[in-house]
Design a protein around this motif. Sequence first.
Motif, short mmCIF file in Angstrom:
data_model
loop_
_atom_site.label_atom_id
_atom_site.label_comp_id
_atom_site.label_asym_id
_atom_site.label_seq_id
_atom_site.Cartn_x
_atom_site.Cartn_y
_atom_site.Cartn_z
N LYS A 77 31.97 86.30 72.73
CA LYS A 77 32.05 86.96 73.95
C LYS A 77 33.69 87.09 74.22
O LYS A 77 33.92 88.02 74.44
N GLU A 78 34.28 86.09 73.79
CA GLU A 78 35.98 86.08 73.90
C GLU A 78 36.67 87.12 73.11
O GLU A 78 37.45 87.63 73.53
N ARG A 89 40.48 94.37 75.89
CA ARG A 89 41.81 94.25 76.24
C ARG A 89 42.92 95.09 75.30
O ARG A 89 43.36 95.77 75.92
N ARG A 102 36.06 90.46 74.39
CA ARG A 102 36.92 90.60 75.50
C ARG A 102 38.18 90.87 75.11
O ARG A 102 38.89 91.85 75.61
N GLU A 103 38.68 90.19 74.23
CA GLU A 103 40.02 90.50 73.50
C GLU A 103 40.17 91.77 72.84
O GLU A 103 41.09 92.58 73.08
#
Length: 86
Positions: free
Chosen positions: A74-75, A82, A78-79
């Motif tokens: 998930k990170e 972004r 998200r990156e």
Amino acid sequence: MNNKIKVLNENGEEIEAEVLLYFSLDKTGKDYILYTFGEVDENTMETIHASIIIEEQNGYKLETMPDEDWDTVKEVMREIIRNEQE
């Protein structure tokens, strides 16, 4: 690059999915795949599936990932979001 895969569902039926992302993480030592069957949820957002991908002698196997892997994946997602917004 072939961005489609064939996946066997729980009924043993072969269905086609579009590969969105394939990546490896040094942190876990595993390979991951994000893919979609073109499904849309109640908010008209496309459903994305994530799995651990394991190479086998006759092809590949998708495995459900443990929660700690899912948090890391998930990170990564998200990156990517972004970076696309910049």
